[in-house]
Enzyme design. Structure first.
Site, mmCIF file in Angstrom:
data_model
loop_
_atom_site.group_PDB
_atom_site.id
_atom_site.type_symbol
_atom_site.label_atom_id
_atom_site.label_comp_id
_atom_site.label_asym_id
_atom_site.label_seq_id
_atom_site.Cartn_x
_atom_site.Cartn_y
_atom_site.Cartn_z
ATOM 1 N N LYS A 1 0.851 -1.201 0.000
ATOM 2 C CA LYS A 1 0.000 0.000 0.000
ATOM 3 C C LYS A 1 0.876 1.236 0.000
ATOM 4 O O LYS A 1 2.036 1.214 0.412
ATOM 5 C CB LYS A 1 -0.937 0.010 1.212
ATOM 6 C CG LYS A 1 -0.260 0.111 2.585
ATOM 7 C CD LYS A 1 0.132 1.519 3.003
ATOM 8 C CE LYS A 1 0.863 1.534 4.346
ATOM 9 N NZ LYS A 1 1.517 2.840 4.654
ATOM 10 N N ASP B 1 -2.340 -1.461 10.649
ATOM 11 C CA ASP B 1 -2.609 -1.429 9.211
ATOM 12 C C ASP B 1 -3.334 -2.675 8.703
ATOM 13 O O ASP B 1 -3.780 -2.708 7.554
ATOM 14 C CB ASP B 1 -1.303 -1.287 8.423
ATOM 15 C CG ASP B 1 -0.749 0.134 8.447
ATOM 16 O OD1 ASP B 1 -1.511 1.057 8.779
ATOM 17 O OD2 ASP B 1 0.443 0.310 8.137
#
Length: 307
Positions: A34, A161
Site C-alpha cells: 500500500k 494497518d
C-alpha cells in the site's frame, strides 16, 4: 534465494490447489503493498497511539502467501526472505494464531509460506498485508465463511494497518487504523516506488511527533477528489504529516523526491513513516524516466500501477 524454515507452536480471490506429496489442501493469496496518498496525524489518544486520518491505496507489488494444512497442531512458517522472523514476532504467524483462537480451532495446524517481494521496513505495509492475506487464505482453508469485517476485527490485534489490508483497494482509514471506509478506485496512473538503502522505525518516527509543529493534511478534500475522479485535485491534496520528521533524520528522502520531480513525476510523497518515496506518473514514458534517474543511488526501485 532459498526458503528459510522454522517450527513454532476477499478482494483477491485465492487459488486452490493440493500438495502432491501429502494430498493436503492449500490456498495461495496475494498480499499487495500500500501507499499513503494522505496521512494526517490528528493528536495523541488515551491509549498512547496517535489518532490518524489516512487515505491508502493498494499497488500491484505483491507478496504471495500460501497456507497449507498440517496434520498436527503446529503453526509453522517458511519464507524466501532470510531476515524475517519465523515465530510469533511475524505478523502472518500472529494472524493465524488469533484467527485459530477466535474460531475455536486450536487443534488445527497450518504451514504458512511467505514469498517476499515487498521491501521490509519500507512504509509499504508488507508485514501487515502478509497478515491480512493469511487471514483471507485461512478463512478459505478452514471454511469459516467470516466476512471481511470480522477478519479485520481479528487483524487489529496484529497491527494497526491490518484491517485496511484485509479490505485493500482505496480507502479512508481513521482511528489508529481500525476504521476503514472504502473510496472510489484510485486513478490507474503509474507509481514508481523508491526504497532507500535503510529502514525507519515507525515507533521512533511517531515518538518525535510534536502536534504544534507538524503539517496537517486535508484528508476530506483528498477523499472528495478520489470519489470525483479529479486527478488534479488529488495531486493538490496529497500530504504526509510524518514526512518532515523522517526527512530530518534521513535527508536522502528529500533528494529522492527532488530527483523524481525533476524527471517529470506529477507528484512525489513519502509513504507511511517512510522511508519509501512514491512518484505518481501519468505515462509509462515518464515513469521509466523517473526509474532511470533514481537508480544511480537507490537499488530498490519498482514501477507499478494502482490496483
Amino acid at each position: 534465494m532459498g526458503f528459510m524454515k522454522s517450527i513454532h507452536s476477499s478482494p483477491f480471490p485465492p487459488s486452490l490447489s493440493f500438495d502432491k506429496m501429502t494430498c493436503m489442501k492449500e490456498i495461495v493469496e496475494k498480499a499487495p503493498a500500500k501507499i499513503n496518498l494522505g496521512l494526517d496525524v490528528r493528536g495523541k489518544r488515551e491509549d498512547g497511539f496517535h489518532e490518524l486520518g489516512m487515505v491508502m491505496a493498494s499497488v500491484d507489488l505483491n507478496d504471495y502467501i500460501t497456507v497449507r494444512e498440517r496434520e498436527d497442531q503446529q503453526i509453522t512458517l517458511e519464507s524466501s526472505c532470510g531476515k524475517l522472523p519465523l515465530n510469533f514476532k511475524n505478523h502472518a504467524y500472529k494472524a493465524a494464531f488469533y484467527l485459530r483462537q477466535a474460531a475455536g480451532l486450536e487443534d488445527r495446524g497450518v504451514h504458512i509460506i511467505i514469498d517476499k517481494r515487498i521491501p521490509r521496513s519500507a512504509g509499504l505495509a508488507g508485514g501487515s498485508s502478509d497478515a491480512a492475506a493469511t487471514l483471507r487464505a485461512l478463512n478459505q482453508l478452514w471454511e469459516l465463511d467470516y466476512s471481511l469485517e470480522q477478519l479485520a476485527e481479528i487483524g487489529v490485534q496484529v497491527g494497526s494497518d491490518v484491517p485496511y489490508c484485509v479490505h485493500a483497494g482505496c480507502a479512508y482509514v481513521t482511528g489508529r487504523g481500525e476504521e476503514v471506509y472504502p473510496l472510489a478506485s484510485a486513478p490507474r496512473v503509474w507509481v514508481v516506488l523508491i526504497k532507500p538503502p535503510f529502514g525507519l522505525s515507525t515507533a521512533s518516527i511517531f515518538s518525535q511527533v510534536e502536534m504544534d509543529k507538524i503539517n496537517s493534511v486535508n484528508i476530506p478534500a483528498l477523499c472528495q477528489a478520489i470519489n470525483e475522479g479529479n486527478y488534479e485535485q488529488l495531486l493538490a491534496n496529497l500530504g504526509n504529516s510524518l514526512e518532515d520528521i523522517s526527512i530530518t533524520r534521513k535527508p536522502l528522502i528529500q533528494k529522492i523526491k527532488n530527483c523524481a520531480a525533476a524527471s517529470g513525476a506529477d507528484a512525489t510523497l513519502m509513504s507511511g513513516s517512510g522511508p519509501t518515496v512514491f512518484a505518481l506518473c501519468a505515462s509509462d514514458k515518464i515513469a521509466r524516466r523517473v526509474v532511470n534517474s533514481v537508480k544511480g543511488f537507490c537499488k530498490e526501485v519498482y514501477c507499478v500501477r494502482m490496483l
